[in-house]
Design a protein around this motif. Structure first.
Motif, mmCIF file in Angstrom:
data_model
loop_
_atom_site.group_PDB
_atom_site.id
_atom_site.type_symbol
_atom_site.label_atom_id
_atom_site.label_comp_id
_atom_site.label_asym_id
_atom_site.label_seq_id
_atom_site.Cartn_x
_atom_site.Cartn_y
_atom_site.Cartn_z
ATOM 1 N N LEU A 257 0.831 -1.212 0.000
ATOM 2 C CA LEU A 257 0.000 0.000 0.000
ATOM 3 C C LEU A 257 0.860 1.254 0.000
ATOM 4 O O LEU A 257 0.514 2.271 -0.625
ATOM 5 N N LEU A 258 1.989 1.212 0.673
ATOM 6 C CA LEU A 258 2.833 2.398 0.798
ATOM 7 C C LEU A 258 3.523 2.760 -0.508
ATOM 8 O O LEU A 258 4.099 3.846 -0.618
ATOM 9 N N ASP A 259 3.493 1.862 -1.500
ATOM 10 C CA ASP A 259 4.087 2.160 -2.799
ATOM 11 C C ASP A 259 3.113 2.801 -3.768
ATOM 12 O O ASP A 259 3.495 3.185 -4.877
ATOM 13 N N LEU A 260 1.841 2.911 -3.384
ATOM 14 C CA LEU A 260 0.864 3.547 -4.261
ATOM 15 C C LEU A 260 1.219 5.012 -4.458
ATOM 16 O O LEU A 260 1.677 5.701 -3.533
ATOM 17 N N VAL A 263 -0.354 7.479 -2.005
ATOM 18 C CA VAL A 263 0.236 7.437 -0.664
ATOM 19 C C VAL A 263 1.576 8.160 -0.662
ATOM 20 O O VAL A 263 1.891 8.924 0.271
#
Length: 355
Positions: A257-260, A263
């Protein structure tokens, strides 16, 4: 992680007056419960402190030049604060609006807020005032670890945790700032020095389990007194675990998720977003109150979420402009100055990469 933390603070400020409403159905009550769990804004500030301790320890550990470190902190923290206070003052002088009724926009008080001697114009700046106060602490912790090892920093963290129970200490730099969670900075320093060794011993399943447990504990703290010292400790431990796992085991699927892109966007603009989001709180609150009164069939959960999204959408462009034309130029100016001297930049580049 900083971007998610900044959004968490905004959600808390938008929803805090409404999550205690009874709800209009069982699902609505469940939704309000979930919003409360996800809006641990004070814990998000504790996470900011852990992240700062971690990132700044990395910078100092690479090059222990105190003078450059202090200059880097000034260039990192103050430009966005000065512009934010100027925006708040301009809005007040133009339309007579200020997010906080008790704020004074007298010229000397505006200057004091720009210097972070006072934070009544933008109350969320209390955490930045604490960051400034923690600068010598981070320097001391890095020096102690390099010279005496882990237990010296642990001793500092224990002493600061004990002082968190003492009101005279927590308000020692003003009633507008709470130093109780300042022990989170040494935890971040410890994560830098010891986190990789600990994380390397975990299996992929253990990484996922630790991450899920940390998030669950962090969210559960929303239902306790947010400034309670033991609650602060649990939030600090949860945040430190997540920082360790994200920094040292980034390959774990649970952190995808943190690579979206979205974000990462909020990670980059998180500082300006955090400072500027109170400008949208009055409108978001009015929208929520009006919608609850006018649309009796609409779940309160959906109204609160809509108000939160409106506040985020309205602040994001201004935060991006502040990041693009205030934060980045200040950091680039510092990097250019250090490059001219033949020095490697300290503090800011790594901070931006982690963000």
């Amino acid at each position: 992680m900083r971007g998610i933390a900044a959004l968490t603070v905004a959600l808390m400020h938008v929803s805090s007056s409404f999550v205690d409403l009874p709800g209009r159905s069982v699902l609505d009550r469940a939704g309000l419960f979930a919003i409360q769990a996800l809006s641990n804004g004070y814990g998000a500030v504790v996470a900011f402190f852990v992240i700062s301790g971690f990132v700044l320890a990395r910078s100092l550990d690479r090059n222990f030049d105190i003078a450059r470190f202090v200059v880097a902190r000034v260039f990192r923290l103050y430009p966005a604060v000065i512009v934010t206070v100027a925006i708040f003052a301009a809005v007040y002088y133009c339309v007579g609006f200020g997010p906080y009724p008790e704020a004074s926009f007298a010229p000397l008080n505006v200057l004091a807020n720009m210097l972070m001697l006072r934070v009544d114009i933008d109350l969320v700046m209390w955490s930045m005032k604490a960051e400034v106060a923690a600068t010598p602490l981070i320097i001391l912790c890095v020096w102690l670890f390099r010279r005496y090892g882990m237990w010296a920093v642990i001793a500092i963290a224990v002493v600061l945790f004990g002082l968190a129970f003492v009101g005279q200490f927590t308000k020692s730099i003003g009633d507008d700032t709470n130093l109780a969670p300042i022990f989170a900075f040494p935890f971040g320093v410890l994560v830098h020095f010891r986190g990789r060794d600990i994380a390397a011993k975990l299996t992929p399943a253990a990484v996922a389990l630790c991450a899920i447990t940390s998030v669950s504990v962090f969210c559960s703290c929303s239902f306790f007194k947010p400034t309670g010292t033991w609650t602060l400790l649990m939030q600090c431990l949860s945040a430190a675990t997540l920082v360790m796992l994200i920094a040292c085991r980034a390959e774990a699927m649970i952190f995808a998720l943190l690579d979206l892109a979205v974000v990462r966007l909020y990670g980059r603009i998180s500082y300006s977003f955090y400072l500027l989001h109170p400008l949208a709180l009055w409108g978001a609150s009015r929208l929520t109150v009006y919608s609850i009164a006018q649309f009796e069939a609409v779940p309160v959960t959906l109204i609160v979420i809509a108000a939160f999204l409106v506040s985020v959408v309205s602040v994001t462009p201004l935060a991006w402009l502040s990041w693009k034309f205030v934060e980045l130029p200040a950091m680039n100016r510092l990097r250019s100055g250090l490059a001219t001297r033949g020095d490697l930049p300290l503090g800011i580049p790594s901070e931006q990469r982690v963000g």
